[in-house]
Design a protein around this motif. Structure first.
Motif, PDB file in Angstrom:
ATOM      1  N   GLN A   1       0.818  -1.209   0.000  1.00 22.69           N
ATOM      2  CA  GLN A   1       0.000   0.000   0.000  1.00 22.69           C
ATOM      3  C   GLN A   1       0.858   1.268   0.000  1.00 22.69           C
ATOM      4  O   GLN A   1       0.404   2.332  -0.396  1.00 22.69           O
ATOM      5  N   LEU A   2       2.103   1.131   0.452  1.00 22.56           N
ATOM      6  CA  LEU A   2       3.009   2.275   0.500  1.00 22.56           C
ATOM      7  C   LEU A   2       3.735   2.495  -0.820  1.00 22.56           C
ATOM      8  O   LEU A   2       4.471   3.467  -0.982  1.00 22.56           O
ATOM      9  N   LYS A   3       3.527   1.569  -1.762  1.00 23.58           N
ATOM     10  CA  LYS A   3       4.131   1.662  -3.106  1.00 23.58           C
ATOM     11  C   LYS A   3       5.643   1.795  -3.025  1.00 23.58           C
ATOM     12  O   LYS A   3       6.248   2.699  -3.615  1.00 23.58           O
ATOM     13  N   LEU A   4       6.253   0.885  -2.288  1.00 25.01           N
ATOM     14  CA  LEU A   4       7.702   0.866  -2.128  1.00 25.01           C
ATOM     15  C   LEU A   4       8.317  -0.226  -2.984  1.00 25.01           C
ATOM     16  O   LEU A   4       7.733  -1.291  -3.167  1.00 25.01           O
ATOM     17  N   ASN A   5       9.498   0.022  -3.492  1.00 21.17           N
ATOM     18  CA  ASN A   5      10.214  -0.968  -4.288  1.00 21.17           C
ATOM     19  C   ASN A   5      11.015  -1.891  -3.366  1.00 21.17           C
ATOM     20  O   ASN A   5      12.232  -2.031  -3.480  1.00 21.17           O
ATOM     21  N   LEU A   6      10.299  -2.495  -2.422  1.00 24.82           N
ATOM     22  CA  LEU A   6      10.890  -3.396  -1.439  1.00 24.82           C
ATOM     23  C   LEU A   6      10.116  -4.705  -1.465  1.00 24.82           C
ATOM     24  O   LEU A   6       9.057  -4.800  -2.089  1.00 24.82           O
TER      25      LEU A   6
END
Length: 240
Positions: free
Chosen positions: A155-160
Protein backbone atom coordinates in the motif's frame (compact mmCIF):
# COMPACT_ATOMS: atom_id res chain seq x y z
CA UNK A 1 4.35 -16.91 3.98
CA UNK A 2 1.35 -14.88 2.90
CA UNK A 3 0.95 -11.42 4.36
CA UNK A 4 -2.15 -12.23 6.39
CA UNK A 5 -0.23 -14.92 8.27
CA UNK A 6 2.82 -12.70 8.61
CA UNK A 7 0.64 -9.88 9.94
CA UNK A 8 -0.35 -12.07 12.91
CA UNK A 9 3.31 -12.81 13.69
CA UNK A 10 4.30 -9.19 13.13
CA UNK A 11 1.69 -7.72 15.46
CA UNK A 12 2.53 -10.25 18.17
CA UNK A 13 6.27 -9.55 17.90
CA UNK A 14 5.90 -5.78 17.79
CA UNK A 15 3.63 -5.78 20.83
CA UNK A 16 5.86 -8.18 22.76
CA UNK A 17 9.01 -6.10 22.23
CA UNK A 18 7.28 -2.75 22.30
CA UNK A 19 8.67 -1.80 18.89
CA UNK A 20 7.38 1.26 17.03
CA UNK A 21 5.51 0.37 13.83
CA UNK A 22 5.75 3.94 12.54
CA UNK A 23 9.53 3.70 12.76
CA UNK A 24 9.33 0.60 10.56
CA UNK A 25 7.49 2.66 7.98
CA UNK A 26 10.01 5.50 8.23
CA UNK A 27 12.92 3.10 7.82
CA UNK A 28 11.31 1.42 4.81
CA UNK A 29 10.69 4.77 3.11
CA UNK A 30 14.29 5.86 3.68
CA UNK A 31 15.69 2.62 2.25
CA UNK A 32 13.35 2.88 -0.71
CA UNK A 33 14.53 6.45 -1.46
CA UNK A 34 18.19 5.44 -1.25
CA UNK A 35 17.64 2.60 -3.72
CA UNK A 36 15.65 4.91 -5.99
CA UNK A 37 18.45 7.50 -5.96
CA UNK A 38 21.45 5.19 -6.17
CA UNK A 39 19.88 2.61 -8.52
CA UNK A 40 22.02 -0.01 -6.80
CA UNK A 41 19.41 -2.74 -6.62
CA UNK A 42 19.10 -6.05 -8.46
CA UNK A 43 15.90 -7.58 -9.77
CA UNK A 44 14.50 -10.31 -7.53
CA UNK A 45 13.95 -12.54 -10.56
CA UNK A 46 17.71 -12.59 -11.20
CA UNK A 47 18.25 -13.67 -7.62
CA UNK A 48 15.59 -16.37 -7.97
CA UNK A 49 17.69 -18.05 -10.65
CA UNK A 50 20.37 -18.71 -8.02
CA UNK A 51 18.00 -20.51 -5.65
CA UNK A 52 15.03 -21.94 -7.56
CA UNK A 53 14.90 -25.74 -7.37
CA UNK A 54 18.25 -26.07 -5.57
CA UNK A 55 19.50 -27.29 -2.22
CA UNK A 56 20.55 -24.20 -0.31
CA UNK A 57 22.76 -23.80 2.74
CA UNK A 58 21.57 -21.17 5.21
CA UNK A 59 24.16 -19.97 7.71
CA UNK A 60 23.21 -18.39 11.00
CA UNK A 61 25.76 -17.07 13.48
CA UNK A 62 25.19 -19.61 16.26
CA UNK A 63 27.83 -21.63 18.16
CA UNK A 64 27.93 -24.40 15.52
CA UNK A 65 28.79 -21.92 12.76
CA UNK A 66 32.52 -22.62 12.41
CA UNK A 67 32.04 -26.39 12.66
CA UNK A 68 29.43 -26.33 9.92
CA UNK A 69 31.55 -24.11 7.69
CA UNK A 70 34.35 -26.67 7.88
CA UNK A 71 31.94 -29.47 6.97
CA UNK A 72 30.72 -27.55 3.93
CA UNK A 73 34.28 -26.67 2.96
CA UNK A 74 35.34 -30.30 3.09
CA UNK A 75 32.40 -31.25 0.87
CA UNK A 76 33.56 -28.67 -1.67
CA UNK A 77 29.91 -28.08 -2.45
CA UNK A 78 28.69 -25.73 -5.17
CA UNK A 79 25.28 -25.30 -3.55
CA UNK A 80 24.13 -21.71 -3.05
CA UNK A 81 24.82 -20.17 0.35
CA UNK A 82 22.65 -17.60 2.11
CA UNK A 83 24.33 -15.99 5.12
CA UNK A 84 22.72 -14.16 8.00
CA UNK A 85 24.52 -10.90 8.65
CA UNK A 86 27.35 -11.77 11.07
CA UNK A 87 27.88 -15.24 9.63
CA UNK A 88 29.42 -13.50 6.62
CA UNK A 89 32.62 -12.76 8.53
CA UNK A 90 33.05 -16.39 9.56
CA UNK A 91 32.55 -17.54 5.96
CA UNK A 92 35.07 -15.03 4.64
CA UNK A 93 37.60 -16.29 7.19
CA UNK A 94 37.39 -19.62 5.37
CA UNK A 95 37.53 -17.97 1.92
CA UNK A 96 33.86 -18.67 1.24
CA UNK A 97 31.78 -15.92 -0.33
CA UNK A 98 28.05 -16.32 0.26
CA UNK A 99 25.78 -15.87 -2.72
CA UNK A 100 23.31 -13.84 -0.68
CA UNK A 101 23.59 -11.98 2.62
CA UNK A 102 20.54 -11.08 4.70
CA UNK A 103 21.36 -8.11 6.89
CA UNK A 104 19.90 -5.31 8.94
CA UNK A 105 23.47 -3.93 8.94
CA UNK A 106 24.21 -4.48 12.64
CA UNK A 107 26.86 -7.18 12.11
CA UNK A 108 30.42 -6.74 10.88
CA UNK A 109 29.77 -4.21 8.15
CA UNK A 110 33.30 -4.44 6.75
CA UNK A 111 32.78 -8.13 6.04
CA UNK A 112 29.46 -7.43 4.36
CA UNK A 113 31.04 -4.75 2.18
CA UNK A 114 33.96 -7.04 1.30
CA UNK A 115 31.69 -9.94 0.36
CA UNK A 116 29.47 -7.58 -1.63
CA UNK A 117 32.49 -6.34 -3.62
CA UNK A 118 33.33 -9.98 -4.36
CA UNK A 119 29.87 -10.69 -5.74
CA UNK A 120 27.52 -11.34 -2.82
CA UNK A 121 24.00 -9.96 -3.17
CA UNK A 122 22.86 -8.13 -0.03
CA UNK A 123 19.24 -8.09 1.08
CA UNK A 124 19.15 -4.96 3.23
CA UNK A 125 16.38 -5.08 5.79
CA UNK A 126 14.67 -1.93 7.09
CA UNK A 127 13.25 -1.78 10.59
CA UNK A 128 12.75 0.93 13.15
CA UNK A 129 16.06 0.50 14.95
CA UNK A 130 18.50 0.65 12.03
CA UNK A 131 17.62 3.90 10.27
CA UNK A 132 21.04 5.48 10.79
CA UNK A 133 22.84 2.36 9.59
CA UNK A 134 20.69 2.33 6.45
CA UNK A 135 21.50 5.99 5.78
CA UNK A 136 25.21 5.31 6.21
CA UNK A 137 25.72 1.97 4.50
CA UNK A 138 22.94 1.15 2.02
CA UNK A 139 24.18 3.68 -0.53
CA UNK A 140 27.66 2.15 -0.76
CA UNK A 141 26.49 -1.40 -1.43
CA UNK A 142 25.68 -2.70 -4.90
CA UNK A 143 23.35 -5.41 -6.17
CA UNK A 144 21.05 -5.04 -3.18
CA UNK A 145 17.43 -5.87 -2.54
CA UNK A 146 15.49 -3.81 -0.04
CA UNK A 147 13.25 -5.64 2.39
CA UNK A 148 10.72 -4.57 4.98
CA UNK A 149 8.70 -6.30 7.68
CA UNK A 150 5.59 -4.12 7.23
CA UNK A 151 2.68 -6.46 6.36
CA UNK A 152 0.82 -3.92 4.22
CA UNK A 153 3.94 -2.54 2.53
CA UNK A 154 2.41 -2.77 -0.95
CA UNK A 155 0.00 0.00 0.00
CA UNK A 156 3.01 2.27 0.50
CA UNK A 157 4.13 1.66 -3.11
CA UNK A 158 7.70 0.87 -2.13
CA UNK A 159 10.21 -0.97 -4.29
CA UNK A 160 10.89 -3.40 -1.44
CA UNK A 161 9.93 -6.99 -0.68
CA UNK A 162 8.49 -8.73 2.36
CA UNK A 163 8.77 -12.50 2.44
CA UNK A 164 8.22 -12.97 6.17
CA UNK A 165 10.62 -13.56 9.02
CA UNK A 166 11.92 -11.58 11.98
CA UNK A 167 15.63 -12.12 12.63
CA UNK A 168 18.37 -12.24 9.99
CA UNK A 169 18.64 -16.01 10.45
CA UNK A 170 15.03 -16.99 9.97
CA UNK A 171 14.64 -14.40 7.20
CA UNK A 172 17.34 -16.32 5.30
CA UNK A 173 15.09 -19.37 5.44
CA UNK A 174 12.00 -17.47 4.38
CA UNK A 175 13.88 -15.92 1.47
CA UNK A 176 14.98 -19.37 0.31
CA UNK A 177 11.36 -20.51 0.52
CA UNK A 178 10.22 -17.35 -1.31
CA UNK A 179 12.73 -18.09 -4.09
CA UNK A 180 11.49 -21.70 -4.28
CA UNK A 181 14.50 -23.61 -2.98
CA UNK A 182 14.15 -27.39 -3.15
CA UNK A 183 15.79 -27.90 0.25
CA UNK A 184 16.97 -25.53 2.98
CA UNK A 185 19.90 -26.91 5.00
CA UNK A 186 20.37 -25.08 8.29
CA UNK A 187 23.93 -24.40 9.43
CA UNK A 188 24.93 -22.47 12.54
CA UNK A 189 21.24 -22.14 13.41
CA UNK A 190 21.33 -23.19 17.06
CA UNK A 191 18.74 -20.92 18.65
CA UNK A 192 19.00 -21.62 22.41
CA UNK A 193 20.57 -19.08 24.80
CA UNK A 194 24.08 -18.56 23.41
CA UNK A 195 25.49 -16.01 20.98
CA UNK A 196 28.84 -15.81 19.23
CA UNK A 197 31.15 -12.91 18.47
CA UNK A 198 29.90 -13.11 14.88
CA UNK A 199 26.39 -12.27 16.02
CA UNK A 200 27.44 -9.82 18.72
CA UNK A 201 30.88 -8.35 17.84
CA UNK A 202 31.08 -6.44 21.15
CA UNK A 203 31.14 -9.51 23.44
CA UNK A 204 34.45 -10.39 25.11
CA UNK A 205 34.50 -14.14 24.45
CA UNK A 206 33.86 -16.19 21.32
CA UNK A 207 30.61 -17.53 22.82
CA UNK A 208 28.55 -16.04 25.65
CA UNK A 209 25.07 -16.33 27.11
CA UNK A 210 22.79 -13.95 25.23
CA UNK A 211 21.03 -11.09 26.92
CA UNK A 212 17.31 -11.40 27.62
CA UNK A 213 16.24 -9.55 24.47
CA UNK A 214 18.44 -11.67 22.21
CA UNK A 215 17.18 -14.87 23.82
CA UNK A 216 13.62 -13.77 23.14
CA UNK A 217 14.53 -13.02 19.52
CA UNK A 218 16.07 -16.47 19.16
CA UNK A 219 12.86 -18.05 20.46
CA UNK A 220 10.85 -16.23 17.84
CA UNK A 221 13.36 -17.24 15.19
CA UNK A 222 12.97 -20.88 16.18
CA UNK A 223 9.19 -20.58 16.20
CA UNK A 224 9.22 -19.11 12.71
CA UNK A 225 11.59 -21.74 11.31
CA UNK A 226 9.41 -24.47 12.81
CA UNK A 227 6.39 -22.85 11.18
CA UNK A 228 8.23 -22.92 7.87
CA UNK A 229 9.13 -26.59 8.31
CA UNK A 230 5.45 -27.41 8.77
CA UNK A 231 3.87 -25.08 6.22
CA UNK A 232 6.50 -24.25 3.61
CA UNK A 233 7.06 -26.00 0.31
CA UNK A 234 10.84 -26.28 0.72
CA UNK A 235 12.23 -29.18 2.72
CA UNK A 236 13.94 -27.78 5.84
CA UNK A 237 16.62 -29.86 7.58
CA UNK A 238 19.54 -29.30 9.93
CA UNK A 239 23.07 -30.05 8.77
CA UNK A 240 24.22 -33.25 10.46
Amino acid sequence: MNMETWKEFYNKIMDDFGFDKEKDVESARILNEIIKKEKNNIDIEEVKELINGKEVYVFGAGPSLKKHIKIIKEKNTKNPIIAADGATKALLEENIIPNIIISDLDGDINSIIEANKKGAIVVVHAHGDNIEKIKKHAKILKNIIGSTQIPNFEQLKLNLINYGGFTDGDRCCFLAEYLEAKKIILCGMDFGIYVTKYSRPNIKNDIEIADEIKQKKLKYAEELVNWLKMHGKSDVVYLE
